[in-house]
Design a protein around this motif. Structure first.
Motif, PDB file in Angstrom:
ATOM      1  N   ILE A 136       0.887  -1.101   0.311  1.00 12.07           N
ATOM      2  CA  ILE A 136       0.151   0.205  -0.031  1.00 12.07           C
ATOM      3  C   ILE A 136       0.724   1.088   0.022  1.00 12.07           C
ATOM      4  N   PRO A 137       0.581   1.858  -0.993  1.00  9.51           N
ATOM      5  CA  PRO A 137       1.687   3.430  -0.910  1.00  9.51           C
ATOM      6  C   PRO A 137       1.317   4.073   0.071  1.00  9.51           C
ATOM      7  N   GLY A 138       2.558   4.901   0.638  1.00 12.25           N
ATOM      8  CA  GLY A 138       2.628   5.905   1.605  1.00 12.25           C
ATOM      9  C   GLY A 138       1.686   5.326   3.217  1.00 12.25           C
ATOM     10  N   LEU A 139       2.447   3.811   3.023  1.00  9.89           N
ATOM     11  CA  LEU A 139       1.522   3.856   4.454  1.00  9.89           C
ATOM     12  C   LEU A 139       3.060   4.359   5.186  1.00  9.89           C
ATOM     13  N   PRO A 140       2.510   4.836   6.400  1.00 13.48           N
ATOM     14  CA  PRO A 140       3.947   5.575   7.871  1.00 13.48           C
ATOM     15  C   PRO A 140       4.294   3.919   8.718  1.00 13.48           C
ATOM     16  N   GLN A 141       5.324   4.607   9.107  1.00 11.55           N
ATOM     17  CA  GLN A 141       5.907   3.556   9.948  1.00 11.55           C
ATOM     18  C   GLN A 141       5.568   2.496  10.410  1.00 11.55           C
ATOM     19  N   LYS A 142       5.576   1.315  10.516  1.00 11.27           N
ATOM     20  CA  LYS A 142       5.152   0.469  11.535  1.00 11.27           C
ATOM     21  C   LYS A 142       5.966   0.296  12.734  1.00 11.27           C
ATOM     22  N   PHE A 143       4.803   0.449  13.639  1.00  9.16           N
ATOM     23  CA  PHE A 143       6.199   0.234  15.141  1.00  9.16           C
ATOM     24  C   PHE A 143       4.549  -1.514  15.332  1.00  9.16           C
ATOM     25  N   GLU A 144       6.132  -2.057  16.711  1.00  5.88           N
ATOM     26  CA  GLU A 144       5.775  -3.122  17.167  1.00  5.88           C
ATOM     27  C   GLU A 144       5.072  -2.682  18.457  1.00  5.88           C
ATOM     28  N   PHE A 145       3.805  -3.698  18.761  1.00  7.42           N
ATOM     29  CA  PHE A 145       3.304  -3.274  20.215  1.00  7.42           C
ATOM     30  C   PHE A 145       4.487  -3.670  20.926  1.00  7.42           C
ATOM     31  N   GLU A 146       5.315  -4.310  22.083  1.00  8.62           N
ATOM     32  CA  GLU A 146       6.822  -3.430  22.305  1.00  8.62           C
ATOM     33  C   GLU A 146       7.544  -2.722  22.347  1.00  8.62           C
ATOM     34  N   GLU A 147       7.500  -2.440  21.382  1.00  9.46           N
ATOM     35  CA  GLU A 147       7.854  -0.492  21.174  1.00  9.46           C
ATOM     36  C   GLU A 147       7.105   0.039  21.457  1.00  9.46           C
ATOM     37  N   LEU A 148       6.133   0.825  21.733  1.00  9.62           N
ATOM     38  CA  LEU A 148       5.016   1.622  22.074  1.00  9.62           C
ATOM     39  C   LEU A 148       4.680   0.563  23.448  1.00  9.62           C
ATOM     40  N   GLU A 149       4.563   0.040  24.260  1.00 10.31           N
ATOM     41  CA  GLU A 149       4.531  -0.633  25.511  1.00 10.31           C
ATOM     42  C   GLU A 149       5.537   0.475  26.078  1.00 10.31           C
ATOM     43  N   GLN A 150       7.072  -0.323  25.662  1.00  9.74           N
ATOM     44  CA  GLN A 150       8.131   0.363  26.290  1.00  9.74           C
ATOM     45  C   GLN A 150       8.300   1.904  26.330  1.00  9.74           C
ATOM     46  N   ALA A 151       7.734   2.531  25.412  1.00 11.17           N
ATOM     47  CA  ALA A 151       7.618   4.313  24.782  1.00 11.17           C
ATOM     48  C   ALA A 151       6.805   4.357  25.611  1.00 11.17           C
ATOM     49  N   THR A 152       5.722   4.283  26.065  1.00  9.99           N
ATOM     50  CA  THR A 152       4.827   4.909  27.220  1.00  9.99           C
ATOM     51  C   THR A 152       4.974   3.687  27.794  1.00  9.99           C
ATOM     52  N   ASP A 153       5.694   3.643  28.750  1.00 10.73           N
ATOM     53  CA  ASP A 153       5.746   2.994  30.162  1.00 10.73           C
ATOM     54  C   ASP A 153       4.132   2.153  30.633  1.00 10.73           C
ATOM     55  N   ASN A 154       4.169   1.320  29.253  1.00 12.13           N
ATOM     56  CA  ASN A 154       2.879   0.764  29.908  1.00 12.13           C
ATOM     57  C   ASN A 154       2.200   1.184  29.882  1.00 12.13           C
ATOM     58  N   PHE A 155       1.949   2.131  28.903  1.00  9.01           N
ATOM     59  CA  PHE A 155       0.600   2.493  28.975  1.00  9.01           C
ATOM     60  C   PHE A 155       0.370   3.979  30.291  1.00  9.01           C
ATOM     61  N   LYS A 156       1.093   4.455  31.176  1.00  4.60           N
ATOM     62  CA  LYS A 156       1.304   4.644  32.049  1.00  4.60           C
ATOM     63  C   LYS A 156       0.912   6.363  32.254  1.00  4.60           C
ATOM     64  N   MET A 157       0.883   7.376  31.042  1.00  2.00           N
ATOM     65  CA  MET A 157       0.662   8.177  31.586  1.00  2.00           C
ATOM     66  C   MET A 157      -0.663   9.109  30.091  1.00  2.00           C
ATOM     67  N   GLN A 158      -1.968   8.455  31.173  1.00  2.00           N
ATOM     68  CA  GLN A 158      -3.029   9.759  29.909  1.00  2.00           C
ATOM     69  C   GLN A 158      -3.037  10.288  29.671  1.00  2.00           C
ATOM     70  N   ILE A 159      -3.428  10.767  28.344  1.00  2.00           N
ATOM     71  CA  ILE A 159      -2.884  12.603  28.175  1.00  2.00           C
ATOM     72  C   ILE A 159      -4.401  13.527  27.723  1.00  2.00           C
ATOM     73  N   GLY A 160      -5.228  11.954  27.307  1.00  2.04           N
ATOM     74  CA  GLY A 160      -6.476  12.155  26.473  1.00  2.04           C
ATOM     75  C   GLY A 160      -7.589  11.259  26.287  1.00  2.04           C
ATOM     76  N   SER A 161      -8.493  11.126  26.157  1.00  2.00           N
ATOM     77  CA  SER A 161      -9.767  10.211  26.179  1.00  2.00           C
ATOM     78  C   SER A 161     -10.565  11.296  25.248  1.00  2.00           C
ATOM     79  N   GLY A 162     -11.145  10.191  24.529  1.00  2.00           N
ATOM     80  CA  GLY A 162     -12.638  10.780  23.383  1.00  2.00           C
ATOM     81  C   GLY A 162     -13.022   9.309  22.802  1.00  2.00           C
ATOM     82  N   GLY A 163     -14.037   9.441  21.665  1.00  2.00           N
ATOM     83  CA  GLY A 163     -14.692   8.633  20.876  1.00  2.00           C
ATOM     84  C   GLY A 163     -13.890   7.632  20.688  1.00  2.00           C
ATOM     85  N   PHE A 164     -12.600   7.611  20.108  1.00  2.00           N
ATOM     86  CA  PHE A 164     -12.429   6.768  19.816  1.00  2.00           C
ATOM     87  C   PHE A 164     -11.022   6.085  20.606  1.00  2.00           C
ATOM     88  N   GLY A 165     -11.039   5.909  21.710  1.00  2.00           N
ATOM     89  CA  GLY A 165     -10.310   5.670  22.872  1.00  2.00           C
ATOM     90  C   GLY A 165      -9.420   6.442  23.601  1.00  2.00           C
TER      91      GLY A 165
END
Length: 869
Positions: free
Chosen positions: A495-524
């Protein structure tokens, strides 16, 4: 004997005068001549001191005794700081003279006649005396001691305590520390503040500095240095518009446009000059810091810079210029060339001029942008913005470039340097001699054979790829259940133009296991994260989506990821893990407009900042509606979805996500989407939804920017409606509980021309009625009941920028606000009686037989229908 004695006396007198003279204090009188040599022994060249010897005047050389460049200057004695020079562009030798006559002051180069290299203009009356004050001001006085000329009125590169730099005047930096000739850097006072320029191009403004505080939005009249800092004043000098607060001090203090390209404030403290303020703080923002086409690199944690040349260019140290490596190409030196080449600069390289000028063309192809530059003799290069297809021309000469690490904003703007073909070098190049006759015979045989075998290899690879894709497609259908994602790799389809794909473990580590929530809404929910390269990101967890395959998800993400605009939040990447979808966005360090505008803590948004936020948001929406390959309707424009970056730059978020909703949510959003207070009437009737629904929501946001409060909220009458106005608008605008429906109140005040009643009281008069009226008129045009009467977002941008006349609100299409206001008051009273939540929205219903839109009294909770926050 007597005659011999007189001759001897005269000779001795002339000898003494020629060797040295005693300096004067505060005053000298006409028919006076001074040179550096005449006063070198007694006063080191100074012929005049102020009363308390704080300042001195004379012919001085900044390079010392060995220099041949002398300037008639005023110097602060203790710090040895030059605050004014007369003949900056015409220095004289050590024998040059300063003459004071009844006609004024002049500087003459000795031995070159009496034609001055500098002189005061024609004066209104004859000069009686020359005075140097303890403030550093040099004055010519008439016989009534009235000033007929002052050095303070003709500043060079410096102003001192008590001196004013009026509107339209400038400080011009010198060429170097020891050469006072006028350089290319300049600080100019304009109505909106202070700008710094290089060769006529803006590159920095005082408002950009973190220590510059905007106190008012009246036009600036002059700049002055005070005992408490720097101030830009207005309203006949009674109001501070912009101030730079510094430690209070009565010591000698100056503001200077430095030869380095910085605007600095210094103070004499402890027997030395101390720098109290300097801008720009980023050295790479200075236009010529690395010479012509030099790329400036600056580490985020360091003040040290390094310079390099673009690829395929090398440094010509003698000229401080990057030139092409190829001898067949050169920088344009003549308007006679007809053919040009364009060298593409690397990603991330930016140029200061594009931040302060508008593009010459919009919706332009790159080739057309190049052609435009080729036909313009003064054009030396272009910058091209891919998303908006905007073309910027660089004219006259290139300054330095800058490379900002980890800045995705710059990756959409690509630079091109205009190069000329060097015909002589091409003709003399050994590679161009007898090229046809020396071509090897074996190459004539091998090239066709190689091409044949290459085609066979490519055909085999294509067949193998197709077979793998067919197998992967079958495998996915067998493994993937409806409503879930397979666990295989995303590489089975392209699919042309697809942005960077992250592994779930990368984002877990980046967010410190989704520790700091900065917002919420209809999409999550949204979480703050830090990538390994220290880049801050916002990670959004998408819940309850309705996608049934990875390819469908990636197709939608590719569309969003390809949308790039300076006023839209950039999607950096994504992650797909089972039913869990995550989107990675750039992080906005100032949060949402909702928190900044309505929050109890923090500084108040100044009017210029509100205006810039409104304009930036309009530009972002205009791009979604008409600048993308596919038109995108945001459907939920509100302060929570307007995020603020550096310098409160607005960026719209959560655009293009409606296609990711589940069937249950999407059917509800088809019925109605949005949030109470921003909902267009067509969501409530059976009218077709178009981009004009976004225009309506934008108009409501604009009204909140004006008032600084929610359109639908309880307010005390003292803060929202004056006692004088309350009686006449209470039936339509307010309820007995003090409730105000602000859009209706804005309509009432617009009809009466009383715009100051609508301003945020926290601005405390730092805004004019005309400024408020402009935004209110635009907002009311945006909230017309009939979508066809609302302007497009592109037209709204034109109204802000002045290229399109302000629209006139149509009262017949705004009367529905009175019904909205009544319903809002009724619903709020019901909420108060029943204890229900205030956060509610109207429910969509069938339109009446008459065709007019009316609201049902039934309501549903906003969390069920509102879009993302």
């Amino acid at each position: 004997m007597r005659s011999k004695f007189l001759v001897l006396f005269l000779c001795l007198y002339l000898l003494l005068v020629s060797v040295s003279c005693a300096s004067f204090t505060e005053f000298v009188y006409p028919n006076f001549t001074a040179s550096n040599l005449r006063f070198i022994d007694s006063s080191n060249g100074a012929f005049l001191f102020s009363r308390n010897s704080i300042f001195k005047a004379g012919l001085f050389s900044p390079g010392g005794d060995s220099s041949t460049h002398f300037y008639f200057s005023i110097i602060h004695v203790d710090s040895d700081s030059t605050i004014w020079s007369s003949n900056s562009d015409s220095p004289v030798s050590s024998s040059g003279k300063m003459n004071l006559s009844p006609l004024g002051l002049s500087v003459i180069e000795d031995g070159k006649g009496q034609i001055p290299v500098w002189s005061t203009p024609v004066l209104a009356s004859p000069v009686y005396s020359l005075r140097l004050t303890d403030a550093g001001n040099l004055l010519l006085l008439d016989r009534f001691n009235a000033s007929i000329w002052e050095s303070f009125r003709f500043p060079t590169d410096t102003i001192v305590l008590g001196q004013k730099l009026p509107l339209g005047m400038s400080l011009s930096g010198s060429t170097s520390l020891y050469n006072f000739s006028t350089g290319d850097y300049k600080f100019v006072v304009v109505e909106s503040g202070g700008f710094m320029m290089w060769k006529g191009h803006n590159y920095w403004k005082l408002r950009m500095h973190t220590r510059a505080n905007v106190d008012s939005n009246f036009p600036v009249e002059f700049l002055t240095v005070t005992t408490s800092g720097l101030a830009l004043m207005g309203q006949n000098g009674t109001t501070v518009i912009i101030r730079v607060a510094l430690p209070p001090s009565s010591d000698f203090r100056l503001a200077k446009m430095d030869s380095s390209g910085k605007f600095i404030i210094r103070r004499f403290s402890g027997k030395k000059m101390v720098t109290e303020f300097s801008g720009p703080t980023d050295l790479c923002q200075i236009p010529f810091v690395c010479g012509t086409l030099g790329i400036c690199h600056l580490d985020n944690d360091s003040e040290n810079k390094s310079c390099s040349c673009p690829d395929e260019m090398q440094l010509d140290a003698g000229k401080k210029t990057c030139v092409p490596v190829s001898q067949s190409l050169s920088l344009p030196v003549s308007c006679e060339e007809s053919k040009f080449s364009y060298l593409e600069l690397e990603l991330g390289v930016s140029y200061f001029a594009t931040h302060f000028t508008d593009p010459v063309e919009h919706g332009f192809e790159l080739s057309a942008c190049h052609d435009l530059c080729s036909k313009n003799c003064s054009c030396v290069g272009v910058f091209y913005e891919n998303t908006s297809r905007s073309c910027y021309l660089v004219k006259d000469s290139f300054g330095s470039l800058s490379l900002v690490k980890n800045s995705p904003d710059n990756h959409d703007l690509i630079g091109y340097v205009k190069l000329s073909f060097n015909k002589n070098s091409i003709a003399q190049s050994p590679g161009n001699k007898n090229r046809g006759s020396n071509f090897p015979l074996i190459a004539l045989v091998l090239l066709p054979c190689s091409g044949f075998f290459l085609l066979i290899a490519l055909g085999f690879l294509w067949w193998r790829r197709c077979a793998v894709m067919r197998y992967s497609s079958i495998r996915e259908k067998q493994v993937t259940r409806p409503g879930s994602f397979g666990s295989g790799d995303l590489g089975s389809f392209h699919i042309p133009g697809l942005p960077q794909k992250f592994e779930f473990e990368e984002l877990e580590q980046a967010t410190d296991n989704f520790k700091m929530q900065i917002g919420s809404g209809g999409f999550g929910a949204v979480y703050k994260g830090t990538l390994p390269d220290e880049t801050l990101v916002a990670v959004k967890k998408i819940t309850n989506h309705g996608l049934h395959g990875r390819q469908e998800f990636c197709t939608e993400i590719a569309v969003i990821g390809n949308i790039r605009h300076t006023n839209l939040v950039k999607l950096r990447g994504f992650c797909a893990r089972g039913r869990q979808l995550l989107l990675v966005y750039e992080y906005m360090n100032h949060g949402s407009l909702e928190k900044t505008l309505f929050g109890a803590n923090g500084p108040v948004l100044e009017w210029q900042e509100r205006f810039d936020i409104a304009l930036g948001t309009a530009r972002g929406l205009a791009y979604l509606h008409s600048g993308c390959d596919q038109k995108i309707i945001h459907c939920d424009v509100k302060p929570e979805n307007i995020l603020l970056h550096d310098h409160f730059q607005p960026k719209l978020s959560d655009f293009g996500l409606s296609k990711l909703l589940s069937q249950e949510e999407s059917s509800l959003f088809t019925t109605m989407r949005g949030t109470r207070g921003y909902l267009a009437p067509e969501w409530i009737t059976n009218t077709a939804i178009s981009e004009k629904a976004d225009v309506y929501s934008y108009g409501m946001v604009l009204l909140e920017l004006v008032s600084g409060r929610k359109n639908c909220s309880f307010r005390s009458r003292s803060n929202s409606v004056t006692e004088e106005n309350h009686q006449q608008c209470s039936s339509t605008t307010t309820s007995s509980s003090g409730l105000v429906y602000f859009p209706l109140y804005a309509l009432d005040m617009h009809e009466q021309g009383r715009y100051m009643e609508l301003a945020d009281p926290r601005l405390e008069g730092r805004v004019t009625s005309q400024e408020i009226g402009k935004l209110v008129r635009i907002a009311l045009c945006c909230v017309h009941e009939e979508p066809a009467l609302r302007p497009t977002m592109a037209a709204v941008v034109g109204m802000f920028e002045g290229t399109i006349p302000l629209g006139n609100p149509r009262m017949e299409s705004l009367n529905f606000l009175r019904f909205y206001g009544l319903r809002f008051a009724e619903s709020s009273m019901v909420e108060g009686q029943n204890g229900e939540s205030e956060n509610m929205v109207f429910h969509r219903r069938e339109s009446s037989n008459s065709g007019g839109s009316r609201l049902s009294s039934s309501y549903v909770a906003s969390q069920e229908v509102s879009g993302p926050r």
